[in-house]
Design a protein around this motif. Structure first.
Motif, PDB file in Angstrom:
ATOM      1  N   PHE A 132      16.758  41.533  26.762  1.00 12.06           N
ATOM      2  CA  PHE A 132      18.339  40.787  27.039  1.00 12.06           C
ATOM      3  C   PHE A 132      19.083  41.833  27.640  1.00 12.06           C
ATOM      4  O   PHE A 132      20.198  41.426  27.923  1.00 12.06           O
ATOM      5  N   ASP A 133      18.495  42.882  28.277  1.00 10.31           N
ATOM      6  CA  ASP A 133      19.275  43.982  28.881  1.00 10.31           C
ATOM      7  C   ASP A 133      20.764  44.276  28.349  1.00 10.31           C
ATOM      8  O   ASP A 133      21.659  44.299  28.683  1.00 10.31           O
ATOM      9  N   LEU A 134      20.349  44.762  26.945  1.00 14.12           N
ATOM     10  CA  LEU A 134      21.446  45.300  26.023  1.00 14.12           C
ATOM     11  C   LEU A 134      21.367  46.398  25.379  1.00 14.12           C
ATOM     12  O   LEU A 134      20.137  46.849  25.511  1.00 14.12           O
ATOM     13  N   PRO A 135      22.414  47.373  25.036  1.00 17.95           N
ATOM     14  CA  PRO A 135      22.089  48.415  24.659  1.00 17.95           C
ATOM     15  C   PRO A 135      21.228  48.536  23.489  1.00 17.95           C
ATOM     16  O   PRO A 135      21.649  47.660  22.719  1.00 17.95           O
ATOM     17  N   LEU A 136      20.568  49.434  23.333  1.00 18.50           N
ATOM     18  CA  LEU A 136      19.488  49.287  22.253  1.00 18.50           C
ATOM     19  C   LEU A 136      19.969  49.608  21.095  1.00 18.50           C
ATOM     20  O   LEU A 136      19.855  49.079  19.846  1.00 18.50           O
ATOM     21  N   LEU A 137      21.116  50.489  20.766  1.00 21.62           N
ATOM     22  CA  LEU A 137      22.007  50.905  19.681  1.00 21.62           C
ATOM     23  C   LEU A 137      22.351  49.573  19.343  1.00 21.62           C
ATOM     24  O   LEU A 137      22.675  49.339  17.873  1.00 21.62           O
ATOM     25  N   LEU A 197      32.833  49.472  17.130  1.00 17.43           N
ATOM     26  CA  LEU A 197      32.077  50.623  17.464  1.00 17.43           C
ATOM     27  C   LEU A 197      31.744  50.925  18.752  1.00 17.43           C
ATOM     28  O   LEU A 197      31.900  51.789  19.326  1.00 17.43           O
ATOM     29  N   PHE A 198      31.286  49.875  19.309  1.00 19.86           N
ATOM     30  CA  PHE A 198      30.902  49.369  20.633  1.00 19.86           C
ATOM     31  C   PHE A 198      31.896  49.676  21.677  1.00 19.86           C
ATOM     32  O   PHE A 198      31.974  50.421  22.672  1.00 19.86           O
ATOM     33  N   ARG A 199      33.103  49.346  21.134  1.00 18.33           N
ATOM     34  CA  ARG A 199      34.337  49.243  22.151  1.00 18.33           C
ATOM     35  C   ARG A 199      34.912  50.542  21.946  1.00 18.33           C
ATOM     36  O   ARG A 199      35.412  51.184  23.119  1.00 18.33           O
ATOM     37  N   ILE A 200      34.811  51.284  20.870  1.00 13.62           N
ATOM     38  CA  ILE A 200      35.325  52.345  20.699  1.00 13.62           C
ATOM     39  C   ILE A 200      34.905  53.592  21.389  1.00 13.62           C
ATOM     40  O   ILE A 200      35.276  54.649  21.932  1.00 13.62           O
ATOM     41  N   MET A 201      33.411  53.641  21.264  1.00 16.68           N
ATOM     42  CA  MET A 201      32.633  54.762  21.852  1.00 16.68           C
ATOM     43  C   MET A 201      31.413  53.981  22.690  1.00 16.68           C
ATOM     44  O   MET A 201      30.167  54.156  22.175  1.00 16.68           O
ATOM     45  N   PRO A 202      31.788  53.437  23.840  1.00 13.43           N
ATOM     46  CA  PRO A 202      30.605  53.064  24.559  1.00 13.43           C
ATOM     47  C   PRO A 202      29.585  53.933  24.933  1.00 13.43           C
ATOM     48  O   PRO A 202      28.414  53.459  25.171  1.00 13.43           O
ATOM     49  N   THR A 203      29.875  55.265  25.218  1.00 14.97           N
ATOM     50  CA  THR A 203      29.026  56.198  25.698  1.00 14.97           C
ATOM     51  C   THR A 203      27.591  56.488  24.789  1.00 14.97           C
ATOM     52  O   THR A 203      26.825  56.867  24.980  1.00 14.97           O
ATOM     53  N   LYS A 416      26.308  64.419  15.966  1.00 13.23           N
ATOM     54  CA  LYS A 416      27.584  63.937  15.754  1.00 13.23           C
ATOM     55  C   LYS A 416      27.581  62.339  15.851  1.00 13.23           C
ATOM     56  O   LYS A 416      28.280  61.358  15.142  1.00 13.23           O
ATOM     57  N   ASP A 417      26.826  61.816  16.790  1.00 11.66           N
ATOM     58  CA  ASP A 417      26.735  60.533  17.070  1.00 11.66           C
ATOM     59  C   ASP A 417      26.012  59.739  16.021  1.00 11.66           C
ATOM     60  O   ASP A 417      26.447  58.483  15.700  1.00 11.66           O
ATOM     61  N   THR A 418      25.256  60.396  15.544  1.00 11.49           N
ATOM     62  CA  THR A 418      24.361  59.905  14.417  1.00 11.49           C
ATOM     63  C   THR A 418      25.421  59.682  13.084  1.00 11.49           C
ATOM     64  O   THR A 418      25.359  58.792  12.452  1.00 11.49           O
ATOM     65  N   LEU A 419      26.180  60.627  12.825  1.00 11.86           N
ATOM     66  CA  LEU A 419      27.163  60.568  11.886  1.00 11.86           C
ATOM     67  C   LEU A 419      28.268  59.501  12.037  1.00 11.86           C
ATOM     68  O   LEU A 419      28.629  58.766  11.140  1.00 11.86           O
ATOM     69  N   LYS A 420      28.530  59.346  13.368  1.00 12.67           N
ATOM     70  CA  LYS A 420      29.645  58.091  13.661  1.00 12.67           C
ATOM     71  C   LYS A 420      29.176  56.677  13.661  1.00 12.67           C
ATOM     72  O   LYS A 420      29.731  55.666  13.450  1.00 12.67           O
ATOM     73  N   THR A 421      27.544  56.416  13.531  1.00 22.68           N
ATOM     74  CA  THR A 421      27.326  55.156  13.553  1.00 22.68           C
ATOM     75  C   THR A 421      26.336  55.140  12.189  1.00 22.68           C
ATOM     76  O   THR A 421      26.775  54.485  11.576  1.00 22.68           O
ATOM     77  N   TYR A 422      25.260  55.601  12.164  1.00 25.91           N
ATOM     78  CA  TYR A 422      24.368  55.325  10.623  1.00 25.91           C
ATOM     79  C   TYR A 422      25.395  55.879   9.455  1.00 25.91           C
ATOM     80  O   TYR A 422      25.504  54.886   8.573  1.00 25.91           O
ATOM     81  N   THR A 423      26.151  56.929   9.606  1.00 24.04           N
ATOM     82  CA  THR A 423      26.891  57.288   8.324  1.00 24.04           C
ATOM     83  C   THR A 423      28.185  56.278   8.270  1.00 24.04           C
ATOM     84  O   THR A 423      28.346  55.997   6.997  1.00 24.04           O
ATOM     85  N   VAL A 424      28.499  56.016   9.146  1.00 19.50           N
ATOM     86  CA  VAL A 424      29.758  55.058   9.053  1.00 19.50           C
ATOM     87  C   VAL A 424      29.413  53.831   8.589  1.00 19.50           C
ATOM     88  O   VAL A 424      30.015  52.917   7.736  1.00 19.50           O
TER      89      VAL A 424
END
Length: 444
Positions: A132-137, A197-203, A416-424
């Protein structure tokens, strides 16, 4: 004083696991011994208490965990998991792909342990994202939210199943009430929070995932896969049997013998055994898989949970030490007459242990040793305190959580990014869970 000893024990456990990288099973046994000595348990009774804790904790859980692992692996190796995920993705389309992932993960998450579900579902999630051409995360976060929720709230997962025994709760009631907690939490965490989260940190979401780890994924022939209906039915059969037995015996009058048979069929070990036998046919013989192939699947599934069983047993030893040392009674007396809700107390204790220990299962089992006396002394619903403890067990997974590292490596994230996603994600699900449980307590 007992709480100080326990706190020091937890600190030692944290140092052993995080700083010295000592095996969790050995660390738990060592800390159990030290805490027992600190609580004044006679040395002549030390071995007896630890053995009692391990034996009591495991009991028939060995059957449930073993059979659950076998069931999940049979469905996975036959391509049933692949069929479920891909079929739902096609039916829901790109706009509702997150909802499709949640449904697929719920179906599979009920039968699979968290780490196993993560490993088995991620290659499928990657396929859907690429298609579907979507970010895997972006596609993967709803799966993680669902697996976390099923792991924390729904039997026959390790923590909820063990907590049902510790608090003398009813498995079917915990399962049904747990669904009313898990579903809203997952919809918020897996869809609303994920989009935020996708809007806040798209990178962060731009990471493509680890292609190297995907090279070993199993390819399936679409023509030989088991049907969607058969795959779903095989996954949910144990849950259906447990709920059916509980509702039937409660609502329908029947001869004593028939009632005993239905109760037996609906018990977690029997329900899992029946489901495994069905899976051997539906995901094995029916798919023309040889008995040698099925034997390899079963052997691999048992290997995956061997250390988990040891850790659960050691967690039971620590819990028993706390019970024998009077920690639970001390806490119950300490908070007797306190305005603090027993549900909130159980959640807070579990949260602290989860942050320190990492293992959600061990955190929940250890917290049960403190919170169990509150069930009798306060009259709180056993069902709700099981769920409150389970909610605390998924809070703030970080570097001492095995799932944290699996998630990090598969999605190719930095720490750092794992903490921002998985942990949150885990923390938000936990907070939503305790809020919903507190609301339900007004009526239960």
């Amino acid at each position: 004083m007992p709480l100080v000893i326990v706190a020091l024990g937890i600190i030692v456990l944290l140092l052993l696991i995080m700083k010295l990288n000592m095996n969790t099973f050995i660390s738990l046994l060592l800390v159990s011994t030290l805490v027992a000595i600190g609580l004044g348990i006679p040395l002549t009774k030390l071995t007896e208490v630890i053995e009692k804790g391990i034996g009591t904790q495991l009991g028939d859980l060995v059957l449930i965990f073993g059979l659950g692992a076998i069931l999940g692996k049979l469905v996975s190796d036959a391509g049933g998991a692949h069929r479920i995920a891909v079929s739902l993705a096609k039916k829901f389309g790109k706009k509702r792909i997150q909802l499709a992932v949640i449904i697929a993960s719920f179906i599979l998450g009920i039968a699979l342990f968290f780490e196993v579900g993560l490993v088995l579902l991620i290659p499928i999630i990657f396929e859907i994202g690429l298609a579907f051409d979507l970010p895997l995360l972006y596609v993967g976060m709803p799966m993680v939210a669902t697996l976390m929720a099923t792991h924390g709230f729904l039997p026959p997962h390790p923590a909820p199943t063990a907590l049902v025994q510790s608090y003398h709760a009813n498995t079917a009631y915990v399962l049904l009430t747990g669904l009313f907690v898990a579903i809203p939490a997952v919809l918020f965490g897996g869809i609303v929070l994920n989009k935020l989260l996708f809007r806040i940190m798209p990178t962060v979401y731009a990471h493509s995932g680890s292609e190297e780890l995907l090279e070993t994924k199993r390819e399936f022939d679409g023509q030989t896969l088991p049907s969607l209906r058969l795959s779903i039915f095989t996954c949910i059969l144990p849950v259906f049997l447990m709920i059916f037995a509980e509702l039937t015996t409660d609502l329908i009058s029947m001869p004593a013998l028939i009632k005993k048979i239905i109760v037996l069929i609906g018990s977690p070990p029997a329900a899992m055994m029946i489901s495994v036998l069905f899976a051997l046919y539906a995901m094995g013989i029916r798919q023309k898989r040889s008995m040698d192939d099925l034997e390899k699947t079963i052997t691999k599934s048992i290997r995956q949970i061997s250390m988990l069983l040891l850790i659960i047993g050691a967690g039971g030893a620590l819990k028993q030490v706390m019970i024998e040392g009077g920690v639970g009674d001390y806490v119950a007396h300490l908070f007797k007459g306190s305005p603090l809700s027993p549900l909130l107390l159980a959640w807070l204790v579990t949260v602290l242990l989860r942050v320190c220990i990492g293992s959600s299962t061990v955190a929940a089992l250890t917290a049960a040793g403190v919170a169990t006396p509150l069930v009798g002394s306060t009259g709180v619903s056993p069902t709700l305190i099981v769920l409150a403890t389970g909610a605390g067990s998924i809070f703030c997974g970080h570097v001492n959580d095995p799932g944290f590292w699996l998630f990090k490596e598969y999605f190719n994230l930095n720490l750092k990014d794992t903490l921002k996603t998985y942990t949150v994600m885990g923390s938000v699900l936990s907070v939503i869970g305790i809020l919903l449980i507190s609301f339900f307590s007004l009526f239960m």
